[in-house]
Write a protein that holds these residues in place. Structure first.
Motif, mmCIF file in Angstrom:
data_model
loop_
_atom_site.group_PDB
_atom_site.id
_atom_site.type_symbol
_atom_site.label_atom_id
_atom_site.label_comp_id
_atom_site.label_asym_id
_atom_site.label_seq_id
_atom_site.Cartn_x
_atom_site.Cartn_y
_atom_site.Cartn_z
ATOM 1 N N GLN A 280 83.538 91.300 14.552
ATOM 2 C CA GLN A 280 84.337 90.304 13.840
ATOM 3 C C GLN A 280 85.288 90.977 12.856
ATOM 4 N N TRP A 281 84.808 92.017 12.175
ATOM 5 C CA TRP A 281 85.663 92.767 11.246
ATOM 6 C C TRP A 281 86.826 93.400 12.020
ATOM 7 N N ASN A 282 86.532 93.979 13.179
ATOM 8 C CA ASN A 282 87.567 94.613 13.993
ATOM 9 C C ASN A 282 88.614 93.597 14.438
ATOM 10 N N GLN A 283 88.189 92.407 14.827
ATOM 11 C CA GLN A 283 89.134 91.360 15.213
ATOM 12 C C GLN A 283 90.032 90.978 14.037
ATOM 13 N N MET A 284 89.437 90.878 12.857
ATOM 14 C CA MET A 284 90.204 90.539 11.666
ATOM 15 C C MET A 284 91.247 91.619 11.368
ATOM 16 N N VAL A 285 90.839 92.877 11.396
ATOM 17 C CA VAL A 285 91.755 93.980 11.094
ATOM 18 C C VAL A 285 92.861 94.050 12.149
ATOM 19 N N SER A 286 92.516 93.838 13.419
ATOM 20 C CA SER A 286 93.519 93.852 14.488
ATOM 21 C C SER A 286 94.533 92.732 14.302
ATOM 22 N N THR A 287 94.063 91.566 13.922
ATOM 23 C CA THR A 287 94.962 90.433 13.684
ATOM 24 C C THR A 287 95.897 90.714 12.513
ATOM 25 N N LEU A 288 95.337 91.253 11.437
ATOM 26 C CA LEU A 288 96.175 91.595 10.283
ATOM 27 C C LEU A 288 97.213 92.654 10.638
ATOM 28 N N ASP A 289 96.834 93.607 11.477
ATOM 29 C CA ASP A 289 97.772 94.643 11.908
ATOM 30 C C ASP A 289 98.902 94.036 12.736
ATOM 31 N N ARG A 290 98.556 93.127 13.650
ATOM 32 C CA ARG A 290 99.588 92.466 14.453
ATOM 33 C C ARG A 290 100.535 91.650 13.570
ATOM 34 N N LEU A 291 99.990 90.945 12.582
ATOM 35 C CA LEU A 291 100.838 90.167 11.671
ATOM 36 C C LEU A 291 101.773 91.075 10.885
ATOM 37 N N GLU A 292 101.242 92.216 10.428
ATOM 38 C CA GLU A 292 102.083 93.157 9.696
ATOM 39 C C GLU A 292 103.209 93.690 10.576
ATOM 40 N N GLN A 293 102.896 94.015 11.817
ATOM 41 C CA GLN A 293 103.920 94.497 12.752
ATOM 42 C C GLN A 293 104.976 93.424 12.996
ATOM 43 N N MET A 294 104.545 92.173 13.137
ATOM 44 C CA MET A 294 105.496 91.075 13.349
ATOM 45 C C MET A 294 106.412 90.910 12.145
ATOM 46 N N MET A 295 105.861 91.066 10.950
ATOM 47 C CA MET A 295 106.666 90.944 9.738
ATOM 48 C C MET A 295 107.694 92.068 9.648
ATOM 49 N N HIS A 296 107.309 93.277 10.033
ATOM 50 C CA HIS A 296 108.248 94.403 9.985
ATOM 51 C C HIS A 296 109.349 94.249 11.014
ATOM 52 N N HIS A 297 109.010 93.704 12.193
ATOM 53 C CA HIS A 297 110.031 93.493 13.214
ATOM 54 C C HIS A 297 110.976 92.360 12.849
ATOM 55 N N ALA A 298 110.486 91.378 12.126
ATOM 56 C CA ALA A 298 111.309 90.232 11.729
ATOM 57 C C ALA A 298 112.254 90.591 10.578
ATOM 58 N N ALA A 299 111.896 91.607 9.815
ATOM 59 C CA ALA A 299 112.699 91.967 8.628
ATOM 60 C C ALA A 299 113.919 92.746 8.978
#
Length: 106
Positions: free
Chosen positions: A87-106
């Motif tokens: 569950q921790w790994n899923q959370m960290v993976s999701t946060l990483d994907r969100l961070e990548q999406m934010m960097h690509h959107a900027a």
């Protein structure tokens, strides 16, 4: 938020969380920070850093126990460490994907 006493192996920590499951995930997060720092902004206390630097390594066992009453309670909830780590790994993976999406959107 409730206060939970979480333990596994030599990890004993008190966590404020919305649920016992979330408290267990945060405790695993604390343990994983020693080998896989996720975010430098989430700072440890001075004593946590010193214990890692002096060679005290958090070791988890197969089970994590969580209680609202204290450590070493017979009535504590028991969870599989592997399940909580997943569950921790899923959370960290999701946060990483969100961070990548934010960097690509900027």
């Amino acid at each position: 938020m409730a206060k939970f006493y979480v333990q596994s192996g030599n990890l004993r920590t008190v966590v404020q969380a919305e649920s016992s499951r979330k408290a267990a995930i945060w405790a695993v997060h604390e343990a994983m920070q020693q080998v896989l720092p996720v975010d430098d902004e989430l700072s440890y206390s001075k004593s946590d850093r010193e214990s890692t630097e002096t060679g005290t390594v958090i070791m988890l066992t197969k089970r994590i126990t969580i209680s609202e009453r204290g450590f070493d309670r017979a009535d504590a909830m028991v969870m599989s460490t592997l399940e909580v780590m997943n569950q921790w790994n899923q959370m960290v993976s999701t946060l990483d994907r969100l961070e990548q999406m934010m960097h690509h959107a900027a």
